[in-house]
Write a protein that holds these residues in place. Structure first.
Motif, PDB file in Angstrom:
ATOM      1  N   GLN A   8      28.619   7.587   8.888  1.00  0.00           N
ATOM      2  CA  GLN A   8      27.684   7.565   7.716  1.00  0.00           C
ATOM      3  C   GLN A   8      26.054   7.303   8.250  1.00  0.00           C
ATOM      4  OE1 GLN A   8      28.637   3.608   5.831  1.00  0.00           O
ATOM      5  NE2 GLN A   8      28.500   4.385   3.629  1.00  0.00           N
ATOM      6  N   SER A   9      25.521   8.095   7.650  1.00  0.00           N
ATOM      7  CA  SER A   9      23.975   8.020   7.765  1.00  0.00           C
ATOM      8  C   SER A   9      23.358   6.692   7.300  1.00  0.00           C
ATOM      9  CB  SER A   9      23.077   9.220   7.038  1.00  0.00           C
ATOM     10  OG  SER A   9      23.017   8.900   5.726  1.00  0.00           O
ATOM     11  N   ARG A  10      22.165   6.518   7.967  1.00  0.00           N
ATOM     12  CA  ARG A  10      21.386   5.260   7.713  1.00  0.00           C
ATOM     13  C   ARG A  10      21.247   4.943   6.190  1.00  0.00           C
ATOM     14  NH1 ARG A  10      16.794   4.925  11.735  1.00  0.00           N
ATOM     15  NH2 ARG A  10      18.826   4.589  13.211  1.00  0.00           N
ATOM     16  N   GLY A  11      20.856   6.158   5.526  1.00  0.00           N
ATOM     17  CA  GLY A  11      20.253   6.097   4.216  1.00  0.00           C
ATOM     18  C   GLY A  11      21.649   5.676   3.288  1.00  0.00           C
ATOM     19  N   GLU A  12      22.747   6.347   3.775  1.00  0.00           N
ATOM     20  CA  GLU A  12      24.049   6.185   3.105  1.00  0.00           C
ATOM     21  C   GLU A  12      24.521   4.588   3.031  1.00  0.00           C
ATOM     22  OE1 GLU A  12      26.194  10.409   3.250  1.00  0.00           O
ATOM     23  OE2 GLU A  12      26.627   9.003   4.609  1.00  0.00           O
ATOM     24  N   MET A  13      24.144   4.216   4.540  1.00  0.00           N
ATOM     25  CA  MET A  13      24.551   2.793   4.732  1.00  0.00           C
ATOM     26  C   MET A  13      23.518   1.789   3.877  1.00  0.00           C
ATOM     27  SD  MET A  13      25.284   0.664   8.259  1.00  0.00           S
ATOM     28  CE  MET A  13      26.340   2.051   8.786  1.00  0.00           C
ATOM     29  N   ILE A  14      22.463   2.153   3.702  1.00  0.00           N
ATOM     30  CA  ILE A  14      21.413   1.249   3.096  1.00  0.00           C
ATOM     31  C   ILE A  14      21.860   1.333   1.697  1.00  0.00           C
ATOM     32  CG2 ILE A  14      18.970   1.359   2.144  1.00  0.00           C
ATOM     33  CD1 ILE A  14      17.954   2.097   5.085  1.00  0.00           C
ATOM     34  N   SER A  15      21.890   2.775   0.926  1.00  0.00           N
ATOM     35  CA  SER A  15      22.525   2.389  -0.614  1.00  0.00           C
ATOM     36  C   SER A  15      23.526   1.734  -0.921  1.00  0.00           C
ATOM     37  CB  SER A  15      22.654   3.854  -0.749  1.00  0.00           C
ATOM     38  OG  SER A  15      23.605   4.574  -0.532  1.00  0.00           O
ATOM     39  N   SER A  16      24.698   1.564   0.121  1.00  0.00           N
ATOM     40  CA  SER A  16      25.957   1.003  -0.071  1.00  0.00           C
ATOM     41  C   SER A  16      25.430  -0.445   0.174  1.00  0.00           C
ATOM     42  CB  SER A  16      26.898   1.363   1.018  1.00  0.00           C
ATOM     43  OG  SER A  16      27.417   2.516   1.186  1.00  0.00           O
ATOM     44  N   VAL A  17      24.760  -0.905   0.753  1.00  0.00           N
ATOM     45  CA  VAL A  17      24.438  -2.473   1.047  1.00  0.00           C
ATOM     46  C   VAL A  17      23.512  -2.963  -0.154  1.00  0.00           C
ATOM     47  CG1 VAL A  17      22.971  -4.164   2.199  1.00  0.00           C
ATOM     48  CG2 VAL A  17      24.574  -2.712   3.552  1.00  0.00           C
ATOM     49  N   THR A  18      22.913  -1.831  -0.747  1.00  0.00           N
ATOM     50  CA  THR A  18      21.924  -2.110  -1.998  1.00  0.00           C
ATOM     51  C   THR A  18      22.833  -2.452  -3.043  1.00  0.00           C
ATOM     52  OG1 THR A  18      20.095  -1.112  -0.851  1.00  0.00           O
ATOM     53  CG2 THR A  18      20.032  -1.406  -3.432  1.00  0.00           C
ATOM     54  N   PHE A  19      23.875  -1.485  -3.210  1.00  0.00           N
ATOM     55  CA  PHE A  19      24.790  -1.393  -4.151  1.00  0.00           C
ATOM     56  C   PHE A  19      25.516  -2.672  -4.408  1.00  0.00           C
ATOM     57  CE2 PHE A  19      24.949   3.388  -4.986  1.00  0.00           C
ATOM     58  CZ  PHE A  19      24.262   3.409  -6.404  1.00  0.00           C
ATOM     59  N   PHE A  20      26.025  -3.189  -2.942  1.00  0.00           N
ATOM     60  CA  PHE A  20      26.650  -4.436  -3.014  1.00  0.00           C
ATOM     61  C   PHE A  20      25.894  -5.533  -3.408  1.00  0.00           C
ATOM     62  CE2 PHE A  20      28.507  -8.205  -0.655  1.00  0.00           C
ATOM     63  CZ  PHE A  20      29.753  -7.936  -1.228  1.00  0.00           C
ATOM     64  N   GLY A  21      24.615  -5.323  -2.926  1.00  0.00           N
ATOM     65  CA  GLY A  21      23.650  -6.491  -3.184  1.00  0.00           C
ATOM     66  C   GLY A  21      23.505  -6.633  -4.718  1.00  0.00           C
ATOM     67  N   VAL A  22      23.111  -5.496  -5.464  1.00  0.00           N
ATOM     68  CA  VAL A  22      23.018  -5.557  -6.893  1.00  0.00           C
ATOM     69  C   VAL A  22      24.312  -6.049  -7.673  1.00  0.00           C
ATOM     70  CG1 VAL A  22      22.440  -3.938  -8.952  1.00  0.00           C
ATOM     71  CG2 VAL A  22      21.156  -3.768  -6.869  1.00  0.00           C
ATOM     72  N   SER A  23      25.416  -5.686  -7.136  1.00  0.00           N
ATOM     73  CA  SER A  23      26.738  -6.270  -7.634  1.00  0.00           C
ATOM     74  C   SER A  23      26.639  -7.583  -7.787  1.00  0.00           C
ATOM     75  CB  SER A  23      27.866  -5.419  -7.136  1.00  0.00           C
ATOM     76  OG  SER A  23      29.214  -5.841  -7.442  1.00  0.00           O
ATOM     77  N   MET A  24      26.298  -8.370  -6.520  1.00  0.00           N
ATOM     78  CA  MET A  24      26.731  -9.460  -6.283  1.00  0.00           C
ATOM     79  C   MET A  24      25.533 -10.387  -7.402  1.00  0.00           C
ATOM     80  SD  MET A  24      29.183 -10.315  -4.564  1.00  0.00           S
ATOM     81  CE  MET A  24      30.022  -9.007  -5.157  1.00  0.00           C
ATOM     82  N   TRP A  25      24.320  -9.725  -7.380  1.00  0.00           N
ATOM     83  CA  TRP A  25      23.515 -10.450  -8.254  1.00  0.00           C
ATOM     84  C   TRP A  25      23.936 -10.335  -9.742  1.00  0.00           C
ATOM     85  CZ3 TRP A  25      20.139  -7.670 -11.784  1.00  0.00           C
ATOM     86  CH2 TRP A  25      19.027  -8.680 -12.406  1.00  0.00           C
ATOM     87  N   LEU A  26      24.354  -9.197 -10.178  1.00  0.00           N
ATOM     88  CA  LEU A  26      24.685  -9.119 -11.523  1.00  0.00           C
ATOM     89  C   LEU A  26      26.059  -9.993 -11.854  1.00  0.00           C
ATOM     90  CD1 LEU A  26      24.963  -4.997 -11.828  1.00  0.00           C
ATOM     91  CD2 LEU A  26      23.465  -6.882 -13.167  1.00  0.00           C
ATOM     92  N   TRP A  27      26.834 -10.226 -10.728  1.00  0.00           N
ATOM     93  CA  TRP A  27      27.863 -11.223 -11.142  1.00  0.00           C
ATOM     94  C   TRP A  27      27.363 -12.620 -11.143  1.00  0.00           C
ATOM     95  CZ3 TRP A  27      32.506 -10.440 -12.587  1.00  0.00           C
ATOM     96  CH2 TRP A  27      33.279  -9.308 -12.431  1.00  0.00           C
ATOM     97  N   GLY A  28      26.157 -13.091 -10.475  1.00  0.00           N
ATOM     98  CA  GLY A  28      25.690 -14.297 -10.621  1.00  0.00           C
ATOM     99  C   GLY A  28      24.856 -14.174 -11.882  1.00  0.00           C
TER     100      GLY A  28
END
Length: 79
Positions: A8-28
């Motif tokens: 995985q490229s660095r940009g792909e990893m950053i976007s994956s972590v961002t998607f995960f963070g937004v998902s957790m924020w939305l669950w909250g």
């Protein structure tokens, strides 16, 4: 298809972590949201979508393995 594993490229990893963070924020937000039930359903749908997007590469690898079938994932050497 190549047998080499693609990293995985660095940009792909950053976007994956961002998607995960937004998902957790939305669950909250769903847990404290005081609006109507339809808006809550939309928030849950967005949270699930972001969670799936966070794991899109793992899901894609899993689907590719399932499509390849057992005969292509394990090669048997004949003598």
């Amino acid at each position: 298809m190549s047998n080499r594993k693609r990293r995985q490229s660095r940009g792909e990893m950053i976007s994956s972590v961002t998607f995960f963070g937004v998902s957790m924020w939305l669950w909250g937000e769903v847990s404290v949201y005081e609006g109507g039930p339809m808006n809550r359903v939309l928030l849950i749908g967005a949270a699930i979508s972001c969670l799936l997007a966070a794991f899109r590469f793992q899901i894609g690898n899993w689907i590719e393995k399932k499509r390849a079938g057992p005969d292509r994932t394990q090669r048997v050497h004949k003598d």
